[in-house]
Design an enzyme around this catalytic site. Structure first.
Site, mmCIF file in Angstrom:
data_model
loop_
_atom_site.group_PDB
_atom_site.id
_atom_site.type_symbol
_atom_site.label_atom_id
_atom_site.label_comp_id
_atom_site.label_asym_id
_atom_site.label_seq_id
_atom_site.Cartn_x
_atom_site.Cartn_y
_atom_site.Cartn_z
ATOM 1 N N ARG A 188 0.836 -1.195 0.000
ATOM 2 C CA ARG A 188 0.000 0.000 0.000
ATOM 3 C C ARG A 188 0.882 1.262 0.000
ATOM 4 O O ARG A 188 2.031 1.236 0.406
ATOM 5 C CB ARG A 188 -0.897 0.037 1.235
ATOM 6 C CG ARG A 188 -2.006 -0.997 1.269
ATOM 7 C CD ARG A 188 -2.829 -0.848 2.533
ATOM 8 N NE ARG A 188 -1.989 -0.854 3.730
ATOM 9 C CZ ARG A 188 -1.595 0.223 4.384
ATOM 10 N NH1 ARG A 188 -1.958 1.418 3.977
ATOM 11 N NH2 ARG A 188 -0.834 0.109 5.455
ATOM 12 N N LYS A 215 -8.386 -3.085 1.385
ATOM 13 C CA LYS A 215 -8.248 -2.105 2.453
ATOM 14 C C LYS A 215 -9.140 -0.888 2.236
ATOM 15 O O LYS A 215 -9.492 -0.187 3.183
ATOM 16 C CB LYS A 215 -6.789 -1.679 2.603
ATOM 17 C CG LYS A 215 -5.883 -2.795 3.124
ATOM 18 C CD LYS A 215 -6.364 -3.381 4.462
ATOM 19 C CE LYS A 215 -5.383 -4.393 5.020
ATOM 20 N NZ LYS A 215 -5.890 -5.082 6.224
ATOM 21 N N HIS A 254 -9.149 -4.807 13.059
ATOM 22 C CA HIS A 254 -8.101 -5.375 12.205
ATOM 23 C C HIS A 254 -7.552 -6.582 12.946
ATOM 24 O O HIS A 254 -6.581 -6.487 13.698
ATOM 25 C CB HIS A 254 -7.021 -4.331 11.951
ATOM 26 C CG HIS A 254 -5.975 -4.775 10.979
ATOM 27 N ND1 HIS A 254 -4.680 -4.340 11.006
ATOM 28 C CD2 HIS A 254 -6.052 -5.627 9.921
ATOM 29 C CE1 HIS A 254 -3.991 -4.898 10.025
ATOM 30 N NE2 HIS A 254 -4.807 -5.678 9.348
ATOM 31 N N SER A 269 1.061 -6.394 10.273
ATOM 32 C CA SER A 269 1.676 -7.307 9.315
ATOM 33 C C SER A 269 2.968 -7.888 9.881
ATOM 34 O O SER A 269 3.797 -7.177 10.443
ATOM 35 C CB SER A 269 1.971 -6.551 8.017
ATOM 36 O OG SER A 269 2.582 -7.388 7.077
ATOM 37 N N LYS A 321 -0.672 -12.906 12.820
ATOM 38 C CA LYS A 321 -2.131 -12.878 12.927
ATOM 39 C C LYS A 321 -2.785 -13.987 12.099
ATOM 40 O O LYS A 321 -3.675 -14.703 12.588
ATOM 41 C CB LYS A 321 -2.615 -11.491 12.471
ATOM 42 C CG LYS A 321 -4.094 -11.219 12.541
ATOM 43 C CD LYS A 321 -4.378 -9.724 12.529
ATOM 44 C CE LYS A 321 -3.648 -8.982 11.436
ATOM 45 N NZ LYS A 321 -4.155 -9.247 10.089
ATOM 46 N N THR A 322 -2.355 -14.124 10.861
ATOM 47 C CA THR A 322 -2.913 -15.162 9.990
ATOM 48 C C THR A 322 -2.468 -16.550 10.436
ATOM 49 O O THR A 322 -3.271 -17.483 10.531
ATOM 50 C CB THR A 322 -2.495 -14.912 8.526
ATOM 51 O OG1 THR A 322 -3.004 -13.641 8.110
ATOM 52 C CG2 THR A 322 -3.037 -15.983 7.616
ATOM 53 N N ASP A 337 -8.335 -11.468 8.979
ATOM 54 C CA ASP A 337 -7.838 -10.093 8.914
ATOM 55 C C ASP A 337 -8.817 -9.015 9.378
ATOM 56 O O ASP A 337 -8.397 -8.055 10.006
ATOM 57 C CB ASP A 337 -7.401 -9.779 7.484
ATOM 58 C CG ASP A 337 -6.499 -8.563 7.411
ATOM 59 O OD1 ASP A 337 -5.666 -8.380 8.315
ATOM 60 O OD2 ASP A 337 -6.621 -7.788 6.455
ATOM 61 N N ARG A 366 2.896 -12.204 -1.135
ATOM 62 C CA ARG A 366 1.551 -12.510 -0.629
ATOM 63 C C ARG A 366 0.894 -13.638 -1.409
ATOM 64 O O ARG A 366 1.254 -13.921 -2.547
ATOM 65 C CB ARG A 366 0.650 -11.270 -0.757
ATOM 66 C CG ARG A 366 1.055 -10.091 0.106
ATOM 67 C CD ARG A 366 0.331 -10.119 1.416
ATOM 68 N NE ARG A 366 0.673 -9.001 2.278
ATOM 69 C CZ ARG A 366 0.106 -8.781 3.453
ATOM 70 N NH1 ARG A 366 -0.841 -9.599 3.886
ATOM 71 N NH2 ARG A 366 0.465 -7.765 4.200
#
Length: 537
Positions: A60, A201, A221, A239, A243-244, A258, A323
């Protein structure tokens, strides 16, 4: 397939200013993959996934994301260096230019929706210049049935034109790329960047305004999963914090990885229909669910393939931010629909590259609000130009770039929900132990999983007494003295250093960074929240 049933559907985009375009509506991911390869826009990896390169932008661009400043947003949005204002007239002109750019072209249109709880559903129409961008929308948003599509009425529209370059002097942008939200027009325009994360996003940012302002719902988030006992766990983190990875637990059903909402009815729902996971250093051993999800239908971004089409997951020559996007049903153990109830544990994940935070600590309500507003993790050397040693990184609510309201608004909502539901809140350091980055080593995933499992199973006693917990002298955090499956010495970051002087100097330095960062929130924070800060003088 849905696409086959709707191939003959007549669709006009003239109201948007898009004229004489060849519209490919609701194509299947298989067809979009095929078109991408045929047009040399992607290649097929050995796993069957589509591998694409997003171009100049592999992440981003926060300084090029704007919100239209108008009557709806003027007094509600927290304007500043995160929420940058854009004029109504300038937006109208730029939107018309993007629509004109998409006219006469072959484009790809997809109707989908966000929010798995039907009471909060948001219908979305995505219009893409590239076929693989449209495949990303298929993966990441929720997919309507054929019957639902017959009467589908889009509420929000995304115009996605990576090949369109703005003229900053004429269009009012900072540079040639942009992502701009208009809450009045319910439209997002994205140009000059092929990075697909701007699409997801953009809708996340929209929901972060709509849900708290209009629906009494906290947007988060975070990732979430649910156990056989019906108890939901929530994982906040920036990131690279896990988390994932940590929410993809074979013993629990995945709700989402997410973006979620926490409703006034005390339910948790996924915004999305897919996952967008980092694949840097991915291995089947450490992250089997994500590894196995890379198959036909998945999209790999900015990875390096060998001659046989195998991914070199350790290769960062294009970007650290490699990704994969895939539909959530690529994960075997998922919650259907993506809704959970009875949230009982919240985990704040941080990759502390200084190696001074405990690997797990239990937070008081004040500490929970303080750490939520702080949203700490750390940048490690080599991830960005000029970063030669660990640097603290704070992102309010663990998602500042996507939060249109003031962070304390979200923190107040979280505090109220925490207290009403009696949820336990834990701070988890997935970063370094035994010293900072370059000296120590990354916390072993198996230990982090064991700590989280023990917390969810109630094996870390709820009493933060001296017998069971040690109160960290610098951060004031209650760290358990023992945990099943974890060596006792690992639980004490000081003990892993074997250098008390160096440890406390580094810990005090990080604590001061917390305090310095929080100064901008102090006038909005309650006494309880301020009492949650590190007790360092």
């Amino acid at each position: 397939m849905v696409a086959d049933s709707l191939a003959s559907k007549t669709l006009s985009l003239e109201k948007l200013g898009i004229k004489n375009a060849k519209i490919n509506y609701q194509l299947s991911p298989e067809k979009l993959h095929e078109i991408s390869v045929e047009n040399d826009m992607g290649t097929t990896a050995s796993s069957g996934a589509l591998a694409v390169n997003t171009g100049t932008f592999t992440g981003r661009s926060p300084l090029d994301r704007f919100i239209v400043r108008d009557a709806k947003t003027e007094d509600k949005v927290w304007w500043g260096n995160i929420n940058l204002p854009f004029g109504e007239e300038a937006f109208a002109k730029l939107k018309a230019k993007v629509a004109n750019y998409l006219s006469e072209k072959e484009i790809y249109v997809r109707d989908s929706y966000a929010c798995a709880d039907e009471n909060y559903r948001l219908n979305i129409r995505v219009i893409n210049e590239y076929p693989w961008s449209n495949m990303f929308a298929y993966n990441m948003f929720l997919r309507p049935t054929v019957e639902e599509l017959k009467t589908f009425d889009p509420e929000w529209t995304i115009l996605n034109a990576p090949g369109f370059l703005a003229d900053p002097e004429v269009d009012g942008t900072r540079q040639s790329n942009f992502a701009i939200l208009s809450f009045t027009e319910k439209t997002i325009i994205i140009g000059g960047t092929g990075y697909t994360g701007e699409i997801k996003k953009g809708i996340f940012s929209a929901l972060n305004f709509i849900l708290p302002v209009e629906k009494e719902t906290l947007p988060m988030h975070c990732s979430a999963n649910v156990g056989d006992n019906g108890e939901t766990a929530i994982f906040f983190g920036l990131s690279g914090t896990g988390k994932t990875t940590l929410s993809a637990d074979p013993e629990r059903k995945l709700i989402g990885d997410d973006e979620h909402g926490w409703t006034k009815e005390n339910t948790i729902f996924n915004f999305e229909g897919g996952c967008y996971a980092k694949v840097i250093n991915l291995s089947k051993e450490n992250e089997p669910d994500i590894f196995n999800a890379i198959k036909p239908g998945a999209i790999l971004e900015n990875v390096i393939l060998d001659e046989q089409g195998n991914v070199a997951f350790e290769d960062t020559s294009i970007t650290q931010n490699t990704r994969v996007s895939y539909p959530i049903n690529h994960i075997d153990n998922i919650q259907e629909p993506s809704v959970g109830k009875n949230p009982k544990n919240i985990f704040f994940l941080t990759a502390d590259a200084f190696g001074v935070l405990p690997p797990i600590s239990k937070l008081t309500p004040g500490q929970a609000a303080y750490h939520f507003i702080s949203g700490y993790t750390a940048k490690v050397a080599g991830t960005e130009a000029g970063v030669t040693e660990p640097q603290p990184s704070f992102s309010a609510c663990f998602g500042a770039p996507f939060m249109p309201l003031h962070p304390t608004k979200y923190a107040e909502m979280l505090s109220e929900k925490m207290k009403a539901s009696g949820v336990n809140v834990w701070l988890i350091n997935t970063g370094w132990t035994g010293g900072p980055y370059g000296v120590g080593s990354r916390m072993k995933l198996k230990y982090t999983r064991a700590m989280i499992k023990a917390a969810m199973n109630g094996e870390l006693t709820q009493e933060t007494s001296h017998d069971h917990y040690h109160i960290h002298s610098v951060f004031g955090l209650a760290q358990p003295r023992t945990c099943p499956g974890v060596p006792t010495e690992v639980l004490s970051p000081r003990a892993t250093w074997n250098n008390d002087e160096g440890y406390y100097a580094t810990a005090n330095k990080l604590a001061r960074s917390f305090k310095d960062n929080f100064k901008k929130f102090e006038e909005y924070a309650s006494e309880e929240i301020m009492n949650g800060q590190p007790p360092l003088g």
